[in-house]
Design a protein around this motif. Structure first.
Motif, PDB file in Angstrom:
ATOM      1  N   UNK A  54       0.832  -1.207   0.000  1.00  0.00           N
ATOM      2  CA  UNK A  54       0.000   0.000   0.000  1.00  0.00           C
ATOM      3  C   UNK A  54       0.868   1.259   0.000  1.00  0.00           C
ATOM      4  N   UNK A  55       0.429   2.262   0.777  1.00  0.00           N
ATOM      5  CA  UNK A  55       1.132   3.533   0.839  1.00  0.00           C
ATOM      6  C   UNK A  55       1.379   3.900   2.296  1.00  0.00           C
ATOM      7  N   UNK A  56       2.368   4.767   2.511  1.00  0.00           N
ATOM      8  CA  UNK A  56       2.606   5.289   3.841  1.00  0.00           C
ATOM      9  C   UNK A  56       3.434   4.356   4.705  1.00  0.00           C
ATOM     10  N   UNK A  57       3.524   4.729   6.003  1.00  0.00           N
ATOM     11  CA  UNK A  57       4.373   4.014   6.948  1.00  0.00           C
ATOM     12  C   UNK A  57       3.838   2.614   7.214  1.00  0.00           C
ATOM     13  N   UNK A  58       4.771   1.660   7.354  1.00  0.00           N
ATOM     14  CA  UNK A  58       4.423   0.282   7.658  1.00  0.00           C
ATOM     15  C   UNK A  58       5.139  -0.150   8.935  1.00  0.00           C
ATOM     16  N   UNK A  59       4.563  -1.093   9.673  1.00  0.00           N
ATOM     17  CA  UNK A  59       5.147  -1.502  10.952  1.00  0.00           C
ATOM     18  C   UNK A  59       6.340  -2.426  10.759  1.00  0.00           C
ATOM     19  N   UNK A  60       7.112  -2.647  11.826  1.00  0.00           N
ATOM     20  CA  UNK A  60       8.223  -3.602  11.756  1.00  0.00           C
ATOM     21  C   UNK A  60       7.723  -4.980  11.329  1.00  0.00           C
ATOM     22  N   UNK A  61       8.626  -5.728  10.689  1.00  0.00           N
ATOM     23  CA  UNK A  61       8.383  -7.071  10.167  1.00  0.00           C
ATOM     24  C   UNK A  61       7.524  -7.078   8.902  1.00  0.00           C
ATOM     25  N   UNK A  62       7.238  -5.909   8.321  1.00  0.00           N
ATOM     26  CA  UNK A  62       6.515  -5.880   7.047  1.00  0.00           C
ATOM     27  C   UNK A  62       7.425  -6.409   5.942  1.00  0.00           C
ATOM     28  N   UNK A  63       6.914  -7.315   5.128  1.00  0.00           N
ATOM     29  CA  UNK A  63       7.709  -7.919   4.071  1.00  0.00           C
ATOM     30  C   UNK A  63       7.957  -6.957   2.907  1.00  0.00           C
ATOM     31  N   UNK A  64       9.119  -7.106   2.285  1.00  0.00           N
ATOM     32  CA  UNK A  64       9.497  -6.294   1.127  1.00  0.00           C
ATOM     33  C   UNK A  64       9.176  -7.085  -0.139  1.00  0.00           C
ATOM     34  N   UNK A  65       8.560  -6.409  -1.116  1.00  0.00           N
ATOM     35  CA  UNK A  65       8.268  -7.065  -2.384  1.00  0.00           C
ATOM     36  C   UNK A  65       8.567  -6.102  -3.521  1.00  0.00           C
ATOM     37  N   UNK A  66       8.302  -6.528  -4.749  1.00  0.00           N
ATOM     38  CA  UNK A  66       8.544  -5.692  -5.920  1.00  0.00           C
ATOM     39  C   UNK A  66       7.235  -5.112  -6.445  1.00  0.00           C
ATOM     40  N   UNK A  67       7.358  -3.919  -7.044  1.00  0.00           N
ATOM     41  CA  UNK A  67       6.195  -3.308  -7.678  1.00  0.00           C
ATOM     42  C   UNK A  67       6.683  -2.278  -8.693  1.00  0.00           C
ATOM     43  N   UNK A  68       5.742  -1.799  -9.530  1.00  0.00           N
ATOM     44  CA  UNK A  68       6.125  -0.783 -10.498  1.00  0.00           C
ATOM     45  C   UNK A  68       6.693   0.441  -9.776  1.00  0.00           C
TER      46      UNK A  68
END
Length: 475
Positions: free
Chosen positions: A395-409
């Protein structure tokens, strides 16, 4: 006729199952001694006895016999008035046989027997017992049938709802029991119920039965479906997470020999020199001469120091093209599963460093905000060379710890959360911090463990975990 007879009384009443007596008087009106035989006749003859069975009389004498009526308490003893008779046959003059008649009234009685056939019925949606109603009395039976149970768990469809039964007959009533709630899963349950035979003016007669309600699906099937679904979900998760372990034998041999194809140069920050402070003389002040020729004082000049030159924040090796991001702790590189192009929302993980174009571990660090980060650091996006997608967070904005990283445009603006900035550490390595997510660091899931295909996440920055990275140009 050579005899005279008299019944005393001519009419009598008796209850079924009881007995009553009638006296029969006989006179010999002939002129010879004769012997008379007595035989009851008619419908009630089977329940009639004569004592004595024969009587010998002299001419002009009178004798007496007793008739005993004992109808049984069954439907055969029809209620109401019943005619009876006794055949009297003289031995000497058989042609002079006479048959005196009387009347016996049998009182009515009622007796009902009801039975469920079968007493226990089973079913998932309905049960169909039958109620057998027997009229054991000696009069016609009229009754209505109804059903009930504790808790009102069942509904009843009874046909016929009322019956008329002749004495000695039986009637069958069909009942359909339907549970008000269906048991979809689980074990069977017993539902006691009763069918009542209600006659006018008397207490109803109830017959108890049991309806065994079965579950729609047996318990073993529910367990089987649960286990099957769990296995199916496990299979799908393993299938989605599977990555073929394809490695180069040459690379493995080099690693066994302690040689790395990717030397890890220690990046350094170039710091601009700080100039020494310079003192400048103040311009001399003009002397003032008083009007009356008095001596004037000379103005003193003072030195003013120029401000110190500030340090420029080092931006590190930015921008950079075709680099690998190697984790200092795990010695693994940021990687896309497989060897082909990744897909939008596909995960970013770590794997054995390859550094060649045949894999997908090469990244471009593209500056998108010059000096727009903390302490004038550059904001950059991390674009994969092979699929041209950028490291992103959901999504958008701040994310909490342990949020997974992925690829996007790639977006490249602060409206998304794809921008990162470098934070140089004393060890010479870097924290790669996400600008939108409260500056959390790029991290390997777990605590200093890592391993092939371990997901990359964001987490609180620390020098004791696995959050320090090297930006390496493959050789």
């Amino acid at each position: 006729m050579s005899m005279w007879t008299s019944l005393e009384p001519a009419s009598a009443t008796v209850d079924p199952g009881a007995s009553t007596r009638v006296r029969l008087r006989l006179r010999n009106t002939g002129d010879i001694v004769d012997e008379y035989r007595f035989e009851p006749v008619g419908d009630i003859a089977p329940w009639t006895t004569v004592e004595p069975g024969t009587l010998r009389l002299y001419p002009g004498t009178t004798g007496t016999v007793e008739l005993t009526f004992a109808p049984p308490r069954t439907s055969d003893a029809a209620a109401g008035s019943n005619a009876y008779a006794v055949r009297i046959t003289p031995t000497e003059h058989p042609e002079a046989t006479t048959v005196p008649e009387g009347n016996l009234t049998i009182t009515p009685f009622t007796e009902v027997r009801a039975e469920l056939v079968p007493p226990t019925v089973k079913g998932r949606f309905r049960g169909r017992p039958r109620l057998a109603v027997d009229n054991l009395g000696n009069t016609k039976l009229t009754a209505s049938i109804s059903g009930s149970d504790n808790g009102d768990h069942l509904s009843y469809d009874i046909h016929p709802g009322s019956v008329q039964i002749e004495p000695g007959r039986a009637a069958f009533v069909r009942a359909t029991l339907k549970p008000r709630q269906i048991i979809w899963f689980g074990s069977k349950e017993q539902r006691p119920y009763s069918l009542a035979v209600q006659r006018s003016g008397v207490k109803s007669q109830s017959v108890e039965g049991t309806y065994v309600q079965r579950g729609f699906l047996p318990r073993w099937l529910a367990t089987f479906l649960g286990v099957f679904m769990a296995l199916a979900i496990t299979f799908v998760m393993l299938w989605l997470a599977y990555k073929p372990q394809v490695r180069s034998a040459a690379t493995e041999k080099l690693q066994e020999a302690g040689i790395s194809t990717l030397p890890a140069p220690t990046p350094s920050l170039s710091v601009a020199p700080s100039p020494d402070p310079v003192q400048e003389s103040a311009p001399p002040q003009a002397q003032q001469t008083p009007e009356n020729g008095g001596s004037g004082g000379a103005g003193g000049g003072g030195a003013v120091a120029s401000p110190k030159a500030t340090k420029k924040k080092a931006t590190g090796p930015l921008p950079a093209s075709g680099v690998v991001l190697r984790n200092v702790t795990t010695k693994k590189c940021a990687d896309i599963p497989g060897y082909d192009k990744g897909q939008p929302t596909g995960p970013v993980r770590e794997f054995v460093c390859d550094g060649t174009s045949r894999d997908n571990q090469l990244w471009d660090l593209e500056v998108r905000g010059k000096g727009g980060g903390p302490e004038k650091s550059d904001l950059f996006q991390i674009r994969n060379v092979k699929d041209q997608l950028c490291m992103d967070l959901p999504d958008y904005g701040a994310k909490p710890p342990r949020t997974g990283v992925f690829e996007f445009q790639c977006d490249g603006t602060t409206a998304d959360n794809q921008l990162w900035w470098l934070d140089s550490q004393e060890s010479g390595h870097y924290w790669i911090r996400n600008y939108s997510s409260n500056h959390l660091c790029l991290d390997v899931s777990g605590y200093s463990t890592g391993g092939d295909d371990t997901p990359l996440t964001i987490y609180f920055c620390s020098n004791t975990d696995d959050q320090e990275w090297d930006i390496v140009h493959p050789t």
